[in-house]
Design a protein around this motif. Structure first.
Motif, PDB file in Angstrom:
ATOM      1  N   UNK A 140     -43.104 -78.599  10.770  1.00 19.70           N
ATOM      2  CA  UNK A 140     -42.545 -77.187  11.725  1.00 19.70           C
ATOM      3  C   UNK A 140     -41.007 -77.902  11.363  1.00 19.70           C
ATOM      4  N   UNK A 141     -40.381 -78.584  11.459  1.00 19.46           N
ATOM      5  CA  UNK A 141     -38.894 -79.417  11.112  1.00 19.46           C
ATOM      6  C   UNK A 141     -39.002 -78.542   9.864  1.00 19.46           C
ATOM      7  N   UNK A 142     -39.535 -78.835   9.029  1.00 21.37           N
ATOM      8  CA  UNK A 142     -39.584 -78.774   7.604  1.00 21.37           C
ATOM      9  C   UNK A 142     -39.475 -77.320   6.940  1.00 21.37           C
ATOM     10  N   UNK A 143     -40.241 -76.508   8.066  1.00 20.36           N
ATOM     11  CA  UNK A 143     -40.221 -75.092   8.182  1.00 20.36           C
ATOM     12  C   UNK A 143     -38.341 -74.331   8.515  1.00 20.36           C
ATOM     13  N   UNK A 144     -37.989 -75.166   9.183  1.00 15.74           N
ATOM     14  CA  UNK A 144     -36.937 -75.176   9.941  1.00 15.74           C
ATOM     15  C   UNK A 144     -35.662 -74.984   8.781  1.00 15.74           C
ATOM     16  N   UNK A 145     -36.240 -76.542   8.082  1.00 12.63           N
ATOM     17  CA  UNK A 145     -35.431 -76.302   6.284  1.00 12.63           C
ATOM     18  C   UNK A 145     -35.335 -75.329   6.370  1.00 12.63           C
ATOM     19  N   UNK A 146     -36.550 -75.189   5.059  1.00 15.94           N
ATOM     20  CA  UNK A 146     -36.593 -74.069   4.588  1.00 15.94           C
ATOM     21  C   UNK A 146     -35.972 -72.514   4.858  1.00 15.94           C
ATOM     22  N   UNK A 147     -36.400 -72.178   6.185  1.00 21.69           N
ATOM     23  CA  UNK A 147     -36.026 -71.122   7.139  1.00 21.69           C
ATOM     24  C   UNK A 147     -34.446 -70.753   6.323  1.00 21.69           C
ATOM     25  N   UNK A 148     -33.331 -72.086   6.831  1.00 16.42           N
ATOM     26  CA  UNK A 148     -31.612 -71.948   6.339  1.00 16.42           C
ATOM     27  C   UNK A 148     -32.083 -72.282   4.772  1.00 16.42           C
ATOM     28  N   UNK A 149     -32.767 -72.890   4.232  1.00 10.43           N
ATOM     29  CA  UNK A 149     -32.607 -72.615   2.989  1.00 10.43           C
ATOM     30  C   UNK A 149     -32.798 -71.224   1.955  1.00 10.43           C
ATOM     31  N   UNK A 150     -33.758 -70.637   2.475  1.00  8.21           N
ATOM     32  CA  UNK A 150     -33.942 -69.696   2.261  1.00  8.21           C
ATOM     33  C   UNK A 150     -32.691 -68.253   2.249  1.00  8.21           C
ATOM     34  N   UNK A 151     -32.640 -68.194   3.772  1.00  4.80           N
ATOM     35  CA  UNK A 151     -31.591 -67.301   4.360  1.00  4.80           C
ATOM     36  C   UNK A 151     -30.481 -67.645   2.835  1.00  4.80           C
ATOM     37  N   UNK A 152     -29.727 -68.319   2.724  1.00  6.85           N
ATOM     38  CA  UNK A 152     -28.913 -68.926   1.969  1.00  6.85           C
ATOM     39  C   UNK A 152     -29.265 -68.650   0.013  1.00  6.85           C
ATOM     40  N   UNK A 153     -29.891 -68.714   0.049  1.00 11.08           N
ATOM     41  CA  UNK A 153     -30.930 -68.962  -1.792  1.00 11.08           C
ATOM     42  C   UNK A 153     -31.833 -67.622  -1.997  1.00 11.08           C
ATOM     43  N   UNK A 154     -32.742 -67.209  -1.642  1.00 10.73           N
ATOM     44  CA  UNK A 154     -33.125 -65.888  -1.729  1.00 10.73           C
ATOM     45  C   UNK A 154     -34.285 -66.571  -3.309  1.00 10.73           C
ATOM     46  N   UNK A 155     -34.913 -68.044  -2.518  1.00 12.98           N
ATOM     47  CA  UNK A 155     -35.405 -69.128  -3.491  1.00 12.98           C
ATOM     48  C   UNK A 155     -37.388 -68.519  -2.908  1.00 12.98           C
ATOM     49  N   UNK A 156     -37.660 -67.994  -4.190  1.00 17.02           N
ATOM     50  CA  UNK A 156     -39.346 -66.575  -3.194  1.00 17.02           C
ATOM     51  C   UNK A 156     -40.083 -68.250  -2.859  1.00 17.02           C
TER      52      UNK A 156
END
Length: 442
Positions: A237-253
């Motif tokens: 769950x914590x990892x998802x929250x970090x990756x969500x912010x990363x995806x918002x910034x980078x759009x990394x698929x």
């Protein structure tokens, strides 16, 4: 001219269960060994402005927060342990005096503060300095070490501080990606956040076993094997929250794909339903549910809204609508273990205590997020029932948080029995609750 104050206080370590721990992966409440040491006289405390606010008392946070010179950089740190009655700092001799886990919590808290109240120079300065500390704690291997010793060397050996795929690295990702939008005008800081995040996520992509989504049965429960620690839904769950912010910034698929795999694993850890125990609760790991760090519902709600995935959202709402009311009616617990028997789940063991802010905050966040998503007052009712835990609607029938001092006690350790220490985890998790409560009011 800036005067430098030298810290020459004695740090006390006592043998007791302290509920503000940074070693979440195995033993959340370790015993402390009684020793007395001098804080290194070379540590220089740099004066900083306290964070003021009329609605929330930040006095105890200001007490725990210090700015120091570390690796020729000014950084913000959070002292981990703070002991009643004078709330002097304490240290765990195998760990250190500050850690990535709690500094990252403080970063997330300050970003929530800034989202709610708008621009604040003092909050931004603290956010920048705390982010600098986390960046300095990244190991060459890409993961993060957790603890800093009082001689300002990094603890690289103890099991809760090794730079590996674990809680503190995931929380560091969540923190630095949360701070990025507020610090991106500082190009050097923005570039270093991006580089640190990329280096960490490269490791996560390599080390998470998400290529094969297979399951196994442990303690009669069918479990996913592709999450951190095989079945650690809480860490996921914590990892998802970090990756969500990363995806918002980078759009990394690739980040989006990892989120999907993690979400599928978390949903696999959901047991029971609206009519059957444990009423849609997400297990934390293997056949164990524990209150602390149980952010699964919140992370699924955030991911579901980000990617328009109703399956994530419905899974989260199942727990919030059914398990939370059951828990409120039957009493909080620290942990329980279940087995499967004749297609039903039964409880085989339970720990009632300790009950801590870190166990209530995830439920409050999830219920609040469900309310923002649905505008259904039933979720607001659940959130309001959870928030009064701080003011005395709890197993001890005592206020856990003192709005006059900003102190939040470290937990309820038995019927009518409080641990009156007030360390970083309790303080920050309480502030995260209070900011959310203020957000609901608006």
């Amino acid at each position: 001219m800036i005067f430098i104050l030298r810290l020459n206080t004695f740090l006390l370590i006592q043998l007791l269960f302290l509920f503000v721990s940074c070693n979440e992966s195995d033993t959340p409440f370790p015993e402390k060994v009684s020793v007395e040491i001098n804080q290194n006289s070379d540590i220089e405390i740099i004066p900083s402005e306290p964070l003021p606010n009329s609605a929330i008392n930040f006095s105890h946070f200001n007490h725990l927060y210090n700015e120091i010179n570390f690796n020729e950089k000014k950084v913000g740190i959070i002292n981990i342990y703070s002991e009643y009655p004078n709330y002097t700092y304490a240290i765990e001799p195998k760990e250190g005096f500050t850690c990535v886990d709690d500094v990252s919590r403080a970063i997330v808290m300050l970003t929530k503060y800034l989202e709610l109240y708008g621009h604040d120079d003092i909050a931004l300065e603290k956010l920048k300095n705390l982010t600098e500390f986390v960046l300095q704690m990244q190991n060459q291997n890409g993961y993060f070490n957790n603890f800093l010793w009082n001689d300002l060397t990094i603890n690289t050996k103890y099991r809760t501080s090794i730079a590996v795929l674990d809680w503190w690295s995931f929380r560091a990702l969540w923190a630095i990606e949360s701070s990025y939008p507020f610090l991106k005008s500082d190009l050097d800081m923005a570039n270093r956040i991006a580089a640190a995040s990329e280096k960490l996520i490269k490791n996560i992509k390599s080390d998470l076993p998400t290529s094969y989504l297979i399951t196994e049965i442990i303690n009669t429960i069918e479990l996913p094997t592709w999450l951190p620690g095989k079945s650690a839904a809480d860490q996921s769950a914590i990892l998802i929250l970090g990756l969500l912010n990363n995806y918002k910034r980078t759009r990394d698929q690739d980040s989006k794909l990892i989120i999907d795999h993690l979400a599928k694993g978390i949903m696999f850890m959901q047991k029971g339903d609206a009519n059957n125990y444990p009423y849609g609760a997400f297990l934390s790991s293997e056949n164990l549910w524990h209150a602390w760090g149980n952010d699964q519902a919140y992370s699924l709600l955030r991911a579901g809204q980000a990617f328009n995935n109703q399956e994530y959202i419905d899974s989260a709402l199942l727990e919030i609508e059914n398990f939370y009311p059951w828990m409120l009616q039957n009493g909080f617990a620290e942990a329980f273990w279940i087995n499967k028997m004749n297609n039903n789940f039964i409880e085989v063991n339970r720990n009632e205590y300790p009950q801590i802010a870190y166990g209530v905050r995830p439920m409050l966040w999830a219920a609040s997020e469900a309310y923002y998503y649905s505008k259904d007052d039933k979720y607001l009712t659940i959130a309001n029932k959870l928030r009064v835990w701080l003011s005395g609607e709890n197993a001890a029938n005592k206020a856990i948080y003192n709005p006059d001092t900003g102190v939040c006690f470290d937990g309820i350790v038995g019927p009518n029995e409080i641990n009156m220490n007030s360390g970083a985890e309790s303080t920050l998790e309480t502030l995260l609750m209070l900011i959310e409560i203020e957000k609901i009011k608006k």
